[in-house]
Design an enzyme around this catalytic site. Structure first.
Site, PDB file in Angstrom:
ATOM      1  N   GLU A 125       0.571  -1.175  -0.102  1.00  0.00           N
ATOM      2  CA  GLU A 125      -0.005   0.306  -0.031  1.00  0.00           C
ATOM      3  C   GLU A 125       0.906   1.342  -0.018  1.00  0.00           C
ATOM      4  OE1 GLU A 125      -2.864  -0.155   3.171  1.00  0.00           O
ATOM      5  OE2 GLU A 125      -4.233  -1.538   2.040  1.00  0.00           O
ATOM      6  N   GLU A 157      -6.581  -7.913  -0.718  1.00  0.00           N
ATOM      7  CA  GLU A 157      -7.036  -8.046   0.828  1.00  0.00           C
ATOM      8  C   GLU A 157      -8.708  -7.635   0.779  1.00  0.00           C
ATOM      9  OE1 GLU A 157      -4.988  -5.172   3.556  1.00  0.00           O
ATOM     10  OE2 GLU A 157      -3.086  -5.979   2.953  1.00  0.00           O
TER      11      GLU A 157
HETATM   12  C1  GAL Z   1      -4.273  -2.746   5.262  1.00  0.00           C
HETATM   13  C2  GAL Z   1      -2.765  -3.095   5.296  1.00  0.00           C
HETATM   14  C3  GAL Z   1      -2.884  -4.541   5.936  1.00  0.00           C
HETATM   15  C4  GAL Z   1      -3.515  -4.292   7.451  1.00  0.00           C
HETATM   16  C5  GAL Z   1      -4.907  -3.643   7.000  1.00  0.00           C
HETATM   17  C6  GAL Z   1      -5.848  -3.557   8.173  1.00  0.00           C
HETATM   18  O1  GAL Z   1      -4.151  -1.384   4.805  1.00  0.00           O
HETATM   19  O2  GAL Z   1      -2.500  -3.546   3.827  1.00  0.00           O
HETATM   20  O3  GAL Z   1      -1.442  -4.901   6.351  1.00  0.00           O
HETATM   21  O4  GAL Z   1      -2.979  -3.442   8.032  1.00  0.00           O
HETATM   22  O5  GAL Z   1      -4.836  -2.414   6.300  1.00  0.00           O
HETATM   23  O6  GAL Z   1      -6.104  -4.716   8.705  1.00  0.00           O
END
Ligand code: GAL
Length: 882
Positions: A189, A258
């Site tokens: 990110e 994600e």
């Molecule tokens: C995303 C990040 C993850 C984790 C998630 C929230 O932005 O890439 O590593 O932090 O948010 O759980």
């Protein structure tokens, strides 16, 4: 039909064996991974992939096989994990790949199970992990600026990334070597913070990409949330929904790295839950609109053991409301409903990979279809109703379909709906934490059955006072307020700042005459500070770079002012992490003295890192040094601050996950048999902001469906089974604020109740659509009926059916009641089919129950109790009884 089924089972077995057999250490026949605009291409085939996020150090190696198996059974093709640099290189140049950090073992287990692996090396990972995964020593490299065009940083980053890629290659874990690793990730990110670094940020992205690709791993790399990812890297999406996402080139596939299926929480925070109907909707929409790879962040969240949790203030549990809970138990109906949506998507895979793009059909103002066609009759369709409020009946290819609000129906043959995201057929499970045994004894360990709230035997605890202030020779004094991490190097959460304050007769007179007190003012601090004057705790504060002003009282003459500064997880997100630091910023002053403010910023401050008990490792099992000064704890001594407590307890029988209930304690850390189980803190969540019922409809955000208002965020702390012995387990706690250890108990967690509510017009089980007898035409669509399935966890059987009604039952799991229509046979049929079994299946139809009320749509609601017992075989009642 029986023959066909037998054949199917044999076929499945053969496939299973083919997948799990490893030839010369290979988990697969070596295969290539590439991609086009539509999908990842695995061994020449486009694939629609489902991935399960599991972070290996958030579980124990003993838990890994089960977590991977449950991911696979839930329909995952891939396991995704970050690589945790801070765990692998705790000291620069000294690597650790043991225990929970045995990355190679984890990857091999994934391969052995026949799943692929997506390795997100980072090495910045965010992840609510301490310092975002960076080792804290990285801050001390001269001239370093993280995550930008900076030579020292790039050198360290490259060294670690190369180390991991080389390790995978040496262990033959890449796909082209017959291993499971199909894809990697560099950075994480970065696009979110890139602007803070100007042109250097842009250059860094290019460098990181080239560096990664240059390592010759031979599988694709992704960058997530990186719209300017170079041509040779796939940019991927993170979020609650990614169906509208398009990568920055039409040569790249649509990947969702994600999918946030829940959320994390902070000490004093509420517990977020993402409804599975909305989650399944997001997943179906993603594949509907051209997505090809989707990863659940997290499929299993696990636990932030030790001091690994990030900050500010993230709790020890990383449950995440994931489909597999913190302890490794299935979270139902989340896991089951996702399993169903995955099965439905898999039925569409031939059409999804055959078509270069979907045919779009508008079905209504907020209804749409995407149709994927392959050769011949291959055709799959997704029908979506994105209206948050109303159901809608639409016409599609000459047939009519009713779509619940905010839902997607999946039609693998462009005709039959096999699944709708808003209709949950999977069972619900209700977990119980049983306080069934924990005896705290120093000798002759014995298993005790103790009742809730019943304390340990009073003679069971020993205590030891942690010194207030200086305790070791390594203390030092300087005339400055040093930044916390510069001093501790994160070897401990704790750092003492100690100075002396002179108070004159005139000051005292001034305060008495004017009825005022002086105040201590700290310009800015994080995460926690405890203020002591002359050995007495006079106040505490917490926050994330907040100002602190506290009234203080001094005696005439010299006064000791002691500040205990505490970190509660280092910052893991944002630009310039290396500059964030901890402890105090700005000035520390005393106001209200006779002659004006006293600025303490440049006073002589004495520093003492950490706790004496911590550095003496008094929690270690081999530390039998009773000369440390342990004394028997009496009830009168409770509560007390800065105290160590220890006791021994016997292990709880069975295989269920074990937790410690630390709800009676304040704040501190706990160790079992020398294993650091994490920080604990009984901070209470706000009273408001929770929802009685959660409406799955409409866009989710982490404030939408919260529970646990007015209660401590976390009271149960996971103690992995493999850290326990049958008897004489050492439990050591460090308590800061003063809890009651006599009320600590150990519990086992298990699924005590399973419920299900299935309608007679629900869909038949998704797998029936690929059943040979359906495919051969032997079984017609009309003959395929919905099935209710109840399943207790392994080692458990259904002890009793506490509720069963085929008719028009009302309510949900804990509140089921019969309605106007009720088949009197319901209970006896269910009891016969289920009691004494680990699982059972019942066809939901009149042919099983008779018709208690013709022309009414009946539903079957069942509530069953699971008890621990040797399990027997499962049972199926219905058309295709096995
Ligand atoms: C995303 C990040 C993850 C984790 C998630 C929230 O932005 O890439 O590593 O932090 O948010 O759980």
């Amino acid at each position: 039909m029986h023959n066909n089924l037998g054949l199917l089972i044999k076929l499945q077995w053969m496939m299973l064996i083919a997948l799990t057999v490893t030839v010369n250490g290979e988990y697969f026949k070596p295969f290539n991974v590439s991609y086009d605009h539509r999908a990842l291409i695995i061994d020449g085939q486009r694939r629609m992939l489902v991935s399960a996020g599991i972070h290996y150090p958030r579980a124990t190696p003993e838990m890994w096989p089960d977590l991977i198996a449950k991911s696979k059974e839930g329909g995952a093709d891939v396991v995704q994990t970050y690589v945790f640099w801070s765990g692998h290189e705790p000291v620069r140049g000294q690597y650790n790949f043991e225990g929970r950090y045995d990355l190679v073992k984890f990857v091999k287990l994934v391969g052995e199970s026949g799943l692929y692996l997506h390795l997100r090396i980072g090495p910045y990972v965010c992840a609510e992990w301490n310092f975002g995964g960076f080792p804290v020593w990285l801050r001390d490299i001269p001239g370093i600026v993280f995550r930008t065009e900076n030579a020292p940083f790039k050198q360290e980053m490259q060294r670690f990334v190369k180390k991991i890629v080389d390790l995978m290659r040496e262990e033959a874990l890449f796909s082209w070597q017959g291993g499971p690793v199909i894809m990697l990730q560099i950075e994480n990110e970065y696009g979110n913070i890139e602007d803070s670094y100007g042109q250097k940020g842009k250059d860094y992205v290019k460098w990181a990409a080239n560096m990664a690709v240059g390592l010759g791993a031979g599988v694709p790399w992704v960058m997530c949330q990186q719209t300017d990812a170079p041509e040779n890297i796939i940019d991927a999406c993170n979020g609650y929904y990614c169906d509208g996402f398009r990568p920055n080139s039409n040569k790249k596939p649509v990947l969702w790295t994600e999918n946030w299926d829940g959320w994390y929480t902070t000490w004093g925070g509420r517990l977020p839950h993402r409804p599975v109907e909305d989650l399944a909707f997001a997943v179906a929409r993603f594949y509907q609109r051209g997505g090809s790879f989707q990863n659940y962040y997290m499929f299993f969240g696990g636990t932030n053991f030790g001091r690994t949790s990030g900050g500010p203030n993230y709790v020890t549990s990383y449950d995440y409301d994931a489909p597999i809970d913190e302890y490794g138990l299935l979270s139902q109906p989340k896991w089951g409903h996702l399993k169903d949506v995955h099965a439905a998507i898999k039925l569409c895979e031939p059409a999804l990979v055959a078509a270069d793009s979907a045919q779009y059909i508008k079905l209504g103002s907020m209804q749409e279809a995407h149709v994927y066609r392959g050769n011949g009759s291959i055709c799959s369709a997704f029908l979506a109703n994105i209206d948050e409020h109303k159901a809608s009946t639409v016409q599609f290819l000459g047939q009519s379909y009713t779509l619940p609000p905010w839902s997607v129906s999946i039609l693998p043959d462009c005709k039959n709906t096999v699944f709708n995201t808003a209709k949950v057929g999977a069972q619900t499970s209700v977990k119980v934490a049983d306080i069934e045994a924990l005896s705290a004894k120093h000798s002759s360990p014995k298993l005790l059955m103790i009742q809730k709230e019943e304390p340990f035997m009073s003679e069971s605890w020993m205590t030891l006072k942690e010194p207030i202030g200086v305790w070791g020779d390594d203390n030092f004094t300087v005339q400055a307020i040093l930044e916390h991490l510069n001093v501790t190097k994160d070897r401990s959460d704790y750092l003492w700042y100690i100075t002396r304050v002179y108070v004159s007769d005139e000051d005292i007179a001034h305060w008495n005459e004017n009825a005022v007190s002086p105040s201590l003012k700290i310009d800015s601090m994080r995460d926690v500070v405890r203020i002591f004057i002359n050995g007495e705790l006079i106040g505490s504060a917490q926050g994330d770079w907040v100002q602190v002003v506290r009234q203080v009282q001094f005696k005439q003459g010299y006064n000791d002012l002691l500040l205990l500064s505490e970190t509660v997880g280092l910052q893991n997100y944002g630009a310039f992490l290396e500059k964030d630091g901890a402890g105090f910023k700005g000035q520390i002053t005393l106001t209200g003295f006779k002659n004006g403010d006293v600025n303490l910023t440049h006073s002589p401050w004495t520093y003492q890192i950490g706790l004496k008990g911590e550095f003496m490792k008094i929690y270690a099992t081999d530390n039998s040094d009773e000369n440390l000064g342990w004394t028997k704890l009496t009830k009168e001594e409770v509560p007390s601050i800065l105290s160590w407590y220890k006791t021994y307890f016997d292990s709880l029988g069975g295989k269920d996950p074990v937790v410690l209930d630390l709800g009676s304690m304040g704040k501190g850390q706990a160790w079992v048999n020398g294993h650091h189980i994490g920080r604990y803190w009984t901070l209470v969540a706000p009273k408001d902001g929770c929802q009685e019922t959660c409406d799955y409809r409409g866009s989710y955000n982490s404030e939408k469906c919260n529970t646990n208002c007015g209660k401590p965020t976390q009271t149960l702390y996971h103690v992995p089974r493999s850290w326990l012995k049958p008897s004489h387990n050492l439990l050591v706690l460090f308590e800061e604020t003063g809890g009651n250890p006599f009320k600590i108990s150990a519990k086992t967690v298990s699924v005590g109740t399973v419920c299900s509510h299935v309608s007679e017009d629900y869909y038949p089980p998704v797998h029936m659509w690929s059943h040979p007898s359906y495919i051969s035409g032997e079984l017609s669509t009309d003959q395929m009926k919905p099935v209710m399935e109840l399943h207790c966890d392994d080692g458990y059987t259904i002890a009793s059916i506490d509720f069963a009604s085929y008719g028009t039952p009302q309510g949900s799991c804990q509140t089921f009641s019969t309605g106007n229509c009720h088949a009197p046979t319901s209970s006896s049929i269910l009891s016969k089919a289920c009691e004494g079994k680990n699982s059972c299946k019942i066809e939901v139809s009149n042919s099983v129950f008779g018709d208690p009320c013709p022309r009414t749509v009946k539903t079957l609601a069942v509530k069953a109790r699971c008890i621990r017992q040797p399990s027997s075989t499962s049972r199926y009642i219905g058309l295709s009884e096995l």
